[in-house]
Design an enzyme around this catalytic site. Sequence first.
Site, PDB file in Angstrom:
ATOM      1  N   ASN A  15       7.234 -27.909 -18.971  1.00 20.65           N
ATOM      2  CA  ASN A  15       7.711 -28.707 -17.859  1.00 20.65           C
ATOM      3  C   ASN A  15       6.714 -29.819 -17.553  1.00 20.65           C
ATOM      4  O   ASN A  15       6.937 -30.989 -17.849  1.00 20.65           O
ATOM      5  CB  ASN A  15       7.960 -27.845 -16.627  1.00 20.65           C
ATOM      6  CG  ASN A  15       8.714 -28.589 -15.520  1.00 20.65           C
ATOM      7  OD1 ASN A  15       9.318 -27.972 -14.665  1.00 20.65           O
ATOM      8  ND2 ASN A  15       8.711 -29.900 -15.518  1.00 20.65           N
TER       9      ASN A  15
ATOM     10  N   LYS B 200      14.796 -16.202 -15.566  1.00 22.86           N
ATOM     11  CA  LYS B 200      13.370 -16.265 -15.874  1.00 22.86           C
ATOM     12  C   LYS B 200      12.660 -15.655 -14.677  1.00 22.86           C
ATOM     13  O   LYS B 200      12.679 -16.201 -13.572  1.00 22.86           O
ATOM     14  CB  LYS B 200      12.902 -17.692 -16.099  1.00 22.86           C
ATOM     15  CG  LYS B 200      11.415 -17.770 -16.420  1.00 22.86           C
ATOM     16  CD  LYS B 200      10.876 -19.182 -16.347  1.00 22.86           C
ATOM     17  CE  LYS B 200       9.356 -19.150 -16.454  1.00 22.86           C
ATOM     18  NZ  LYS B 200       8.745 -20.466 -16.171  1.00 22.86           N
TER      19      LYS B 200
END
EC number: 2.8.1.10
Length: 257
Positions: free
Chosen positions: A206, A96
């Site tokens: 998250n 990522k």
Amino acid sequence: MPVFYGSELRSRLLLGTARYPSPAVLAEAVRRSGTDIVTVSLRRETAGGRQGGAFFELIRELGVRVLPNTAGCHSVSEAVLTAKMAREIFATDWIKLEVIGHHETLQPDVFGLVEAARILAGEGFEVFPYTTDDLVVAERLLEAGCKVLMPWCAPIGSAMGPQNVPSLRAMRAEFPDVPLIVDAGIGRPSHAAAVMELGYDAVLLNTAVAGAGEPVAMAEAFAKAIAAGHIAYHAGMLEPRDMAVPSTPVIGKAVFS
């Protein structure tokens, strides 16, 4: 089910691993979410010496795929070096890619992002770029070798939800065959359902889970919201109307004289 770089997954939820109250809460949130992929920062993994090793062992025990990220990198060279180190540590070509350009909003440096993506793709990485909702930047990332795009819907950790729905909708329309993952800015399950209703393939979360009062329950709530939004998109939703439309037919109703 979503397919990223040839890998078919069961879940449309990707989950970050930072800021949970405890490793046990993180582990149970991952299980309850049903996710196949967790993101891990190289800095998070290596921090604290043995503690970092114990953290990675926990992730391996969960049986999920690791998507390392270059979180906190502010230059092309730093992001590329971090990606190479992550490949050695986590034994994966997935990365990522984050190249942060603005300290307050954490908005990506899209110029550096494209450059870093081109370098990494050329070295065999399978890049998941954290980007804006700009169509030109998206096109440049695809030209650089990315086969997945991860546009934000609001600044990282802001929990504001989708701020520019027309742009997100336009990206889906412009790139119908490219896997699109909304990354950053989601705060509530309803936000996740909303972007999935635009036809997106997955959502990465998250803070919205880790920072909740009950992270485990919130992980489950997001999983269900994402699934509901995906089903709704493919079921064909009603578009808003200017006038009321009766749900009960008026033809054949009783008439009293």
